[in-house]
Design a protein around this motif. Structure first.
Motif, PDB file in Angstrom:
ATOM      1  N   PRO A  74      45.782  12.478   3.666  1.00  0.00           N
ATOM      2  CA  PRO A  74      47.167  12.158   4.052  1.00  0.00           C
ATOM      3  C   PRO A  74      48.201  13.036   3.361  1.00  0.00           C
ATOM      4  O   PRO A  74      49.188  13.459   3.970  1.00  0.00           O
ATOM      5  CB  PRO A  74      47.302  10.686   3.626  1.00  0.00           C
ATOM      6  N   LEU A 110      43.064   2.984   3.027  1.00  0.00           N
ATOM      7  CA  LEU A 110      44.028   2.558   4.041  1.00  0.00           C
ATOM      8  C   LEU A 110      43.796   1.078   4.336  1.00  0.00           C
ATOM      9  O   LEU A 110      43.308   0.678   5.398  1.00  0.00           O
ATOM     10  CB  LEU A 110      43.895   3.400   5.303  1.00  0.00           C
ATOM     11  N   TRP A 132      46.220   5.371  -4.826  1.00  0.00           N
ATOM     12  CA  TRP A 132      47.064   4.919  -3.727  1.00  0.00           C
ATOM     13  C   TRP A 132      46.293   3.950  -2.848  1.00  0.00           C
ATOM     14  O   TRP A 132      45.104   4.111  -2.616  1.00  0.00           O
ATOM     15  CB  TRP A 132      47.592   6.087  -2.899  1.00  0.00           C
ATOM     16  N   MET A 163      47.357   1.883   0.825  1.00  0.00           N
ATOM     17  CA  MET A 163      48.421   1.809   1.822  1.00  0.00           C
ATOM     18  C   MET A 163      47.899   1.152   3.103  1.00  0.00           C
ATOM     19  O   MET A 163      46.834   1.536   3.600  1.00  0.00           O
ATOM     20  CB  MET A 163      48.934   3.220   2.134  1.00  0.00           C
ATOM     21  N   ARG A 219      47.325   0.609   6.931  1.00  0.00           N
ATOM     22  CA  ARG A 219      47.199   1.646   7.945  1.00  0.00           C
ATOM     23  C   ARG A 219      48.455   1.760   8.815  1.00  0.00           C
ATOM     24  O   ARG A 219      48.869   2.862   9.171  1.00  0.00           O
ATOM     25  CB  ARG A 219      45.977   1.360   8.826  1.00  0.00           C
ATOM     26  N   TYR A 254      51.054   3.802   7.001  1.00  0.00           N
ATOM     27  CA  TYR A 254      50.726   5.230   7.000  1.00  0.00           C
ATOM     28  C   TYR A 254      51.090   5.867   8.346  1.00  0.00           C
ATOM     29  O   TYR A 254      51.617   6.977   8.399  1.00  0.00           O
ATOM     30  CB  TYR A 254      49.243   5.430   6.703  1.00  0.00           C
ATOM     31  N   ARG A 255      50.823   5.139   9.443  1.00  0.00           N
ATOM     32  CA  ARG A 255      51.161   5.678  10.763  1.00  0.00           C
ATOM     33  C   ARG A 255      52.659   5.867  10.916  1.00  0.00           C
ATOM     34  O   ARG A 255      53.130   6.866  11.495  1.00  0.00           O
ATOM     35  CB  ARG A 255      50.637   4.740  11.843  1.00  0.00           C
ATOM     36  N   TRP A 268      53.581   8.938   8.870  1.00  0.00           N
ATOM     37  CA  TRP A 268      53.046  10.135   9.526  1.00  0.00           C
ATOM     38  C   TRP A 268      53.917  10.551  10.717  1.00  0.00           C
ATOM     39  O   TRP A 268      54.337  11.706  10.819  1.00  0.00           O
ATOM     40  CB  TRP A 268      51.601   9.867   9.946  1.00  0.00           C
TER      41      TRP A 268
END
Length: 545
Positions: free
Chosen positions: A152, A207, A474, A476, A478, A481-482, A485
């Motif tokens: 990531p 994640l 880390w 996070m 999911r 994160y999306r 991103w």
């Protein structure tokens, strides 16, 4: 200093082409090809540097490979790291100079000395990759594994780098010919799509929601605490106790008088690396543990080498008193370790190095049973003669280094190298109540990744560092994160579009000014004299318009 010889132009031109006074009037052959070479070698060197940093966890294996061949202990891996860092820095700086050359409209005349250095850089990278593939191929799985921890952040960094470099790409695009524009645009779009969409393929056990994080893995001291004391010595195991280890990991061999003792190196390297055997027994060829009695073994110094070679660059952290203690270490017997383990309620797991597994297993089991240690604290790992061990000492906990063998024997304890199991496999085994110990885990990123995956314990050289890790580097969800991103990608696209528009307008304006300077008679008279009314031109001017 004139515009053409500004400080930035002067430095970039001089460092890239060695033309300090001005651009070369001679056209060099294939300047764009050499720019491509610089770009390619820079990317390869960055990838190689990443591989070296990832494999730093297993640097001891590289040094061991060098020792087995040269019979001399040198920190070879650190030598490779230093050379790689110098090469990577050189290539990246050269690429930056080339990009500034493009931005400033200078000729890309790569100096012949840079070409030679790039050639040697390619040779070094080729030798490094070939060496790993031939001598250390078991380490390659570490690279894709590491991407689950760093993927990531590498993607975010790649998006940032793409956004910054887009300015140079767009400048080259505006100045290129029509055919080259299609090539530049196509390449840039393909690379951008790959960088923007690669998170679709990033899988990481971290994640997850923080509440789903498994219990922190326990620590098994690999030969004790070898970063703080000479490996496989009583000082090393005592130092590991302060780290909160739940088990001692060691290596057992048998002496001439059939007494088990602790020593990793065996065969032709026996005693050479970690003792002063050359000074104590000069001229003698000692290839087997059974060449010496325990008394003779314990007459050797097993700590001075640690202070001299500093294998983990950690000796400077020791006090003078600790250095003196390390200097006086000897080879321990297995009984000494078992007594220490029993005293502190710590388990023991070991490999048995022996050309005669049957007899040595019998003597080792007999020594353990006579020591009085709780049998449940002995984690039996050697695969040979396992049936005999089960019959003679049913209280031992059987650990397996092979999943299929464990399942066939109905076992519930697995001890394998960390790269042998996928993160999903670790999670699946833990859900089936299988205890999974992974070795050797020294780096924080790897420990964090295995923690997220649910490892039961890890065998480590750096228990004193990992014990202070309160949670993975880390964790996070999911969905979060999306969101990050997609937001980063959109921001990058918007910035690049703005850069393209600004540079396009600037390029068009500069082109018009240049045409006006070079051929003013071709410009519309109305544009040159905007305040003259229409129709006030002579016939010649109207015809020209």
């Amino acid at each position: 200093m004139s515009h053409n010889n500004s400080c930035c132009r002067f430095c970039c031109r001089g460092l890239y082409s060695c033309h300090w006074s001005g651009s070369s009037k001679n056209k060099r052959k294939c300047p764009c090809c050499w720019f491509s070479v610089v770009t390619l070698v820079s990317l390869l060197s960055l990838c190689w540097m990443y591989i070296c940093l990832v494999m730093f966890n297993d640097r001891e294996d590289v040094n061991w490979q060098g020792f087995t061949k040269l019979k001399q202990w040198v920190n070879w891996f650190m030598v490779v790291i230093i050379i790689s860092a110098v090469l990577t820095s050189y290539c990246v700086l050269l690429l930056l100079f080339a990009l500034f050359q493009v931005a400033l409209g200078e000729q890309l005349d790569l100096h012949w000395l840079h070409k030679i250095f790039l050639f040697f850089g390619v040779i070094f990278l080729t030798v490094g990759v070939t060496g790993i593939s031939l001598e250390w191929r078991q380490e390659w799985p570490t690279v894709p594994l590491s991407l689950q921890a760093t993927g990531p952040f590498l993607q975010f960094g790649a998006v940032g780098a793409l956004t910054l470099l887009s300015s140079f790409v767009f400048q080259g695009f505006h100045r290129a010919k029509t055919g080259h524009k299609f090539l530049i645009a196509g390449t840039f779009l393909v690379v951008s799509a790959a960088i923007f969409l690669c998170p679709l393929f990033i899988q990481s056990p971290c994640l997850i929601e923080l509440r789903e994080l498994p219990e922190k893995p326990k620590f098994i001291g690999h030969r004790g605490a070898p970063m703080l004391a000479p490996e496989n010595t009583m000082m090393s195991f005592n130092r590991s106790i302060a780290c909160g280890v739940t088990a001692f990991e060691t290596d057992v061999q048998l002496s001439k008088d059939r007494i088990p003792f602790l020593m990793h190196d065996n065969k032709s390297e026996f005693l050479l690396r970690t003792t002063n055997v050359k000074e104590k027994f000069p001229g003698q060829k000692l290839n087997l543990s059974t060449d010496l009695t325990l008394e003779e073994l314990q007459s050797l110094n097993a700590g001075e080498w640690f202070l001299k070679t500093d294998p983990f660059c950690s000796v400077s952290q020791l006090s003078e008193e600790e250095k003196e203690t390390a200097r006086n270490q000897t080879i321990p017997s297995l009984v000494q370790l078992l007594n220490l383990a029993e005293q502190h309620n710590i388990s023991v797991i070991f490999d048995l190095y022996s050309p005669n597994q049957e007899n040595d297993t019998v003597d080792t089991v007999d020594t353990i049973l006579k020591s009085g240690i709780d049998p449940s604290r002995v984690l039996w790992l050697p695969p040979a003669e396992r049936k005999y061990v089960n019959m003679t000492a049913p209280g031992f906990i059987q650990y397996y280094n092979n999943e299929s063998e464990m399942l066939n024997e109905g076992g519930r304890h697995l001890n394998v190298k960390y790269s042998k199991l996928s993160m999903n496999k670790i999670r699946e085994l833990r859900m089936n109540n299988v205890t999974v110990n992974l070795w050797v885990v020294n780096e924080r990123w790897l420990f964090s990744l295995l923690w997220c995956a649910g490892a039961s314990s890890v065998t480590t050289n750096s228990c004193h560092l990992l014990k202070d890790v309160d949670q993975p580097d880390w964790v996070m969800p999911r969905y979060k994160y999306r969101i990050i991103w997609i937001s980063v990608d959109i921001a990058s696209v918007v910035i690049m579009i703005l850069i393209y528009i600004v540079q396009r307008k600037t390029h068009c304006f500069c082109s018009r000014e240049e045409m006006q300077r070079n051929n003013p008679s071709s410009w519309n008279e109305k544009e040159l004299h905007p305040f003259l009314p229409t129709g006030q031109f002579d016939g010649h001017e109207q015809r020209r318009l």
